[in-house]
Write a protein that holds these residues in place. Structure first.
Motif, PDB file in Angstrom:
ATOM      1  N   SER A 288       0.839  -1.195   0.000  1.00 12.53           N
ATOM      2  CA  SER A 288       0.000   0.000   0.000  1.00 12.53           C
ATOM      3  C   SER A 288       0.870   1.241   0.000  1.00 12.53           C
ATOM      4  N   VAL A 289       0.497   2.208  -0.802  1.00 11.05           N
ATOM      5  CA  VAL A 289       1.162   3.510  -0.785  1.00 11.05           C
ATOM      6  C   VAL A 289       0.077   4.558  -0.506  1.00 11.05           C
ATOM      7  N   PHE A 290       0.109   5.139   0.676  1.00 15.48           N
ATOM      8  CA  PHE A 290      -0.832   6.210   1.018  1.00 15.48           C
ATOM      9  C   PHE A 290      -0.158   7.548   0.704  1.00 15.48           C
ATOM     10  N   VAL A 291      -0.912   8.457   0.160  1.00 21.96           N
ATOM     11  CA  VAL A 291      -0.356   9.745  -0.257  1.00 21.96           C
ATOM     12  C   VAL A 291      -1.134  10.877   0.417  1.00 21.96           C
ATOM     13  N   VAL A 292      -0.390  11.770   1.076  1.00 24.12           N
ATOM     14  CA  VAL A 292      -1.013  12.860   1.833  1.00 24.12           C
ATOM     15  C   VAL A 292      -0.282  14.154   1.456  1.00 24.12           C
ATOM     16  N   PRO A 293      -0.995  15.249   1.202  1.00 24.05           N
ATOM     17  CA  PRO A 293      -0.285  16.508   0.933  1.00 24.05           C
ATOM     18  C   PRO A 293       0.569  16.930   2.121  1.00 24.05           C
ATOM     19  N   ASP A 294       1.777  17.365   1.841  1.00 24.10           N
ATOM     20  CA  ASP A 294       2.692  17.797   2.902  1.00 24.10           C
ATOM     21  C   ASP A 294       2.605  19.318   3.023  1.00 24.10           C
ATOM     22  N   ASP A 295       1.910  19.768   4.060  1.00 21.89           N
ATOM     23  CA  ASP A 295       1.786  21.216   4.237  1.00 21.89           C
ATOM     24  C   ASP A 295       2.829  21.753   5.214  1.00 21.89           C
ATOM     25  N   GLY A 296       3.824  20.928   5.526  1.00 15.98           N
ATOM     26  CA  GLY A 296       4.887  21.366   6.426  1.00 15.98           C
ATOM     27  C   GLY A 296       4.524  21.244   7.887  1.00 15.98           C
ATOM     28  N   GLY A 297       3.345  20.738   8.168  1.00 20.48           N
ATOM     29  CA  GLY A 297       2.910  20.669   9.559  1.00 20.48           C
ATOM     30  C   GLY A 297       3.003  19.278  10.166  1.00 20.48           C
TER      31      GLY A 297
ATOM     32  N   VAL B 205      10.070  14.990  15.833  1.00 24.06           N
ATOM     33  CA  VAL B 205      10.837  15.916  14.988  1.00 24.06           C
ATOM     34  C   VAL B 205      10.027  16.236  13.736  1.00 24.06           C
ATOM     35  N   PRO B 206      10.201  17.435  13.185  1.00 27.50           N
ATOM     36  CA  PRO B 206       9.494  17.744  11.937  1.00 27.50           C
ATOM     37  C   PRO B 206       9.904  16.774  10.834  1.00 27.50           C
ATOM     38  N   LEU B 207       8.960  16.452   9.992  1.00 27.64           N
ATOM     39  CA  LEU B 207       9.246  15.549   8.871  1.00 27.64           C
ATOM     40  C   LEU B 207      10.027  16.312   7.810  1.00 27.64           C
ATOM     41  N   GLN B 208      11.242  15.882   7.576  1.00 29.10           N
ATOM     42  CA  GLN B 208      12.101  16.578   6.614  1.00 29.10           C
ATOM     43  C   GLN B 208      11.964  15.944   5.232  1.00 29.10           C
ATOM     44  N   PRO B 209      11.890  16.758   4.200  1.00 26.40           N
ATOM     45  CA  PRO B 209      11.860  16.185   2.848  1.00 26.40           C
ATOM     46  C   PRO B 209      13.096  15.314   2.594  1.00 26.40           C
TER      47      PRO B 209
ATOM     48  N   ASP C 169      13.221   6.062  -7.231  1.00 18.22           N
ATOM     49  CA  ASP C 169      13.547   6.040  -8.668  1.00 18.22           C
ATOM     50  C   ASP C 169      12.490   6.817  -9.448  1.00 18.22           C
ATOM     51  N   ALA C 170      11.230   6.576  -9.063  1.00 16.87           N
ATOM     52  CA  ALA C 170      10.126   7.236  -9.771  1.00 16.87           C
ATOM     53  C   ALA C 170      10.193   8.746  -9.596  1.00 16.87           C
ATOM     54  N   LEU C 171      10.646   9.170  -8.439  1.00 18.98           N
ATOM     55  CA  LEU C 171      10.741  10.602  -8.185  1.00 18.98           C
ATOM     56  C   LEU C 171      12.066  11.184  -8.659  1.00 18.98           C
ATOM     57  N   GLY C 172      12.885  10.325  -9.271  1.00 16.83           N
ATOM     58  CA  GLY C 172      14.162  10.785  -9.814  1.00 16.83           C
ATOM     59  C   GLY C 172      15.214  11.036  -8.756  1.00 16.83           C
TER      60      GLY C 172
ATOM     61  N   VAL D 248       5.792   0.543   8.753  1.00 16.28           N
ATOM     62  CA  VAL D 248       5.447   1.662   7.868  1.00 16.28           C
ATOM     63  C   VAL D 248       6.696   2.496   7.610  1.00 16.28           C
ATOM     64  N   TRP D 249       6.917   2.817   6.344  1.00 15.45           N
ATOM     65  CA  TRP D 249       8.005   3.734   5.995  1.00 15.45           C
ATOM     66  C   TRP D 249       7.369   5.030   5.479  1.00 15.45           C
ATOM     67  N   ILE D 250       7.935   6.148   5.927  1.00 14.15           N
ATOM     68  CA  ILE D 250       7.353   7.448   5.552  1.00 14.15           C
ATOM     69  C   ILE D 250       8.400   8.269   4.805  1.00 14.15           C
ATOM     70  N   TYR D 251       7.934   8.921   3.765  1.00 18.86           N
ATOM     71  CA  TYR D 251       8.853   9.727   2.963  1.00 18.86           C
ATOM     72  C   TYR D 251       8.127  10.978   2.493  1.00 18.86           C
ATOM     73  N   SER D 252       8.824  12.098   2.506  1.00 16.96           N
ATOM     74  CA  SER D 252       8.222  13.321   1.976  1.00 16.96           C
ATOM     75  C   SER D 252       9.114  13.862   0.865  1.00 16.96           C
ATOM     76  N   ASP D 253       8.481  14.223  -0.237  1.00 15.03           N
ATOM     77  CA  ASP D 253       9.273  14.880  -1.287  1.00 15.03           C
ATOM     78  C   ASP D 253       9.116  16.403  -1.203  1.00 15.03           C
ATOM     79  N   GLY D 254       8.535  16.846  -0.106  1.00 17.04           N
ATOM     80  CA  GLY D 254       8.347  18.282   0.082  1.00 17.04           C
ATOM     81  C   GLY D 254       6.959  18.751  -0.327  1.00 17.04           C
ATOM     82  N   TYR D 255       6.301  17.978  -1.197  1.00 14.63           N
ATOM     83  CA  TYR D 255       4.949  18.317  -1.637  1.00 14.63           C
ATOM     84  C   TYR D 255       3.936  17.277  -1.160  1.00 14.63           C
ATOM     85  N   LEU D 256       4.384  16.042  -1.209  1.00 13.01           N
ATOM     86  CA  LEU D 256       3.506  14.943  -0.798  1.00 13.01           C
ATOM     87  C   LEU D 256       4.246  14.049   0.188  1.00 13.01           C
ATOM     88  N   ILE D 257       3.497  13.502   1.125  1.00 13.61           N
ATOM     89  CA  ILE D 257       4.047  12.495   2.036  1.00 13.61           C
ATOM     90  C   ILE D 257       3.549  11.134   1.558  1.00 13.61           C
TER      91      ILE D 257
END
Lengths: 195, 323
Positions: B248-257, B267-271, B316-319, B287-296
């Motif tokens: 499963s890949v859940f996608v949530v907008p990362d508003d910096g909060g 700790v704040p989630l760092q991109p 890889d997909a995000l380059g 669960v593994w969490i990753y933020s690209d700065g726009y989406l978590i």
């Protein structure tokens, strides 16, 4: 253009008349949708009148985005209806917009039987369709109306009803599957009686 | 019905909701599959008859409704004008255009013709505003200090939910099918990107995961807590003998909060940093969490190996470089 027209002129009686004539062109469509929501002509009339009053009050917020004034009137109708429901606390406002709505929806791969119905005579389907539409859940019927009669796109319907586009798709998919099932039954009955 | 064409795609095609590229592909498919052409024909006829039935069934507005609306709108307009005019004046106003408003007739000429004292007040007010802004700039708090977001603990709010939701989809084929509203990765990417307001890389992620043996099962909307909007992508892999593996890949907008619990500290989630959370008392799946700065992206699966593959595919997909 519409926005500036509304802003500059709607506060005058002359342009209230312009607004009226523009909005009243869609009275039948707005009334049709009101009937889907309340199912009673006099309640539908009240709802439509409230809708037009509200529309006049907020006309300066209207922005033309290619769909004309009709989807905007539907959106106001929808809001007036659900606000009145919430105020009266007669019926809970549907809260199935997220994953809840998807729970009662068949998988997109679900086979529907009716498209290979060689024996289906389309001249005789309307009565069956009419009763099947009457029996649909109100949220399916409303989406079906906006899609089938008003010819709106999924995105416009989602905006009017304030639900995700996926919920529109799933409701429409479900409604059409129910109707297709009814036609399959009809074809079977016709086949049996015909010999 | 051919196996690779769903009822949903047929209906999207009939409703004019597919992209031109998808239309071209589907038309080529229809050319070779008469049974699917029959389905298209059926859907179109059904739409025509629904239109006809509902138009007759839903009666037109009663004739008196238009006049009732006209009266109520006129009444509302009269009430709005009440403070300035009497009822008689309202009636006379309807027959001719009203005088232009102050705002619409303002001009440089009117400025010069205004009483001098009014102009002095206006200049004084403007100077006071400018002075206030300058003083605030020198002595006030930095702008950033006013808009520091409230941190939301992903571990407390979202992770138990996504772990449970993944478990539901992994254990129950019906739940999985119901969740997957969009069965085509292009469609899922388009709809979820539009829904979340940022590009969801579902197509390149699917490509990268395909290389690792995973298939795109579907995507849909989701209700991850602490987010206004979120999506869920599901991938499957046939593990011979032991049933399908589910990712499963859940996608949530990362508003910096957002924040995560990291070695006991919030700790704040760092991109571009992976946060790897082992299964524990509060959530049953790793669960593994990753933020690209726009989406978590919250990745959930049954094993660390699967998550490592998925994380590599995602980056890889995000380059970006694999973790």
């Amino acid at each position: 253009m519409m926005r500036s027209w509304c802003r500059s002129k709607l506060d005058t009686a002359v342009n209230r008349e312009q607004f009226e004539s523009l909005a009243l062109e869609h009275l039948d469509a707005v009334f049709r949708m009101a009937m889907q929501l309340v199912r009673h002509p006099s309640e539908a009339s009240d709802l439509v009148q409230e809708t037009y009053l509200k529309a006049l009050r907020v006309a300066d917020r209207f922005e033309e985005r290619g769909g004309g004034i009709r989807p905007w009137l539907f959106k106001i109708l929808h809001n007036v209806f659900y606000t009145s429901l919430a105020t009266a606390k007669r019926v809970p406002v549907p809260v199935d917009e997220l994953h809840g709505a998807i729970a009662d929806v068949p998988g997109p791969d679900e086979p529907a039987p009716a498209w290979d119905l060689g024996s289906l005579n389309w001249e005789f389907v309307d009565e069956r369709l009419k009763s099947a539409i009457e029996d649909l859940r109100p949220e399916y019927r409303t989406v079906l109306l906006l899609w089938g009669v008003e010819g709106l796109k999924y995105r416009e319907i989602a905006k009017i009803q304030d639900i995700p586009i996926g919920t529109v798709m799933s409701r429409l998919h479900r409604a059409r599957s129910i109707l297709a099932d009814q036609l399959a039954d009809l074809a079977e009955e016709t086949g049996r009686s015909g010999g | 019905m051919s196996e690779d064409l769903t009822a949903e795609m047929i209906r999207l095609y009939c409703d004019g909701e597919l992209s031109q590229e998808q239309v071209d592909q589907l038309q080529e498919h229809l050319h070779q599959h008469p049974e699917d052409r029959a389905r298209v024909e059926f859907e179109r006829k059904l739409q025509q008859h629904v239109h006809a039935v509902m138009q007759v069934q839903c009666r037109c507005a009663p004739p008196e409704l238009a006049s009732g609306i006209h009266q109520r709108l006129a009444g509302a307009a009269a009430e709005a004008d009440e403070p300035q005019t009497s009822a008689g004046q309202v009636a006379s106003r309807q027959s001719k255009p009203p005088p232009a408003t102050t705002a619409s007739t303002w001009s440089l000429a009117s400025w010069f013709h205004a009483p001098p004292r009014a102009n002095i007040y206006a200049v004084a007010a403007s100077l006071a505003l400018v002075a206030g802004a300058v003083l605030f700039g020198i002595f006030g708090r930095p702008i950033d200090a006013w808009r520091r977001p409230q941190l939301v603990d992903l571990v407390a709010d979202a992770v138990p939910f996504v772990a449970t939701e993944h478990g539901r989809c992994a254990d129950n084929g019906d739940a999985r099918a119901n969740k997957a509203t969009f069965r085509d990765p292009h469609l899922a990417a388009a709809e979820l990107s539009s829904w979340l307001g940022a590009t969801v890389s579902a197509v390149p992620l699917t490509d990268r995961l395909n290389e690792r043996g995973w298939e795109f099962f579907g995507g849909g909307y989701c209700g991850v807590p602490a987010s206004k909007r979120s999506g869920h992508l599901i991938f499957t892999r046939d593990n011979q003998g032991s049933g399908p593996a589910i990712l499963s890949v859940f996608v949530v907008p990362d508003d910096g909060g957002y924040s995560v619990l990291n070695k006991g500290a919030v700790v704040p989630l760092q991109p571009d940093n992976w946060h790897k959370l082992p299964a524990g008392e509060r959530f049953s799946r790793e669960v593994w969490i990753y933020s690209d700065g726009y989406l978590i992206y919250l990745l959930v699966s049954c094993s660390s190996d699967e998550l490592r593959q998925a994380a590599g595919a995602l980056q890889d997909a995000l380059g970006q470089a694999s973790p």
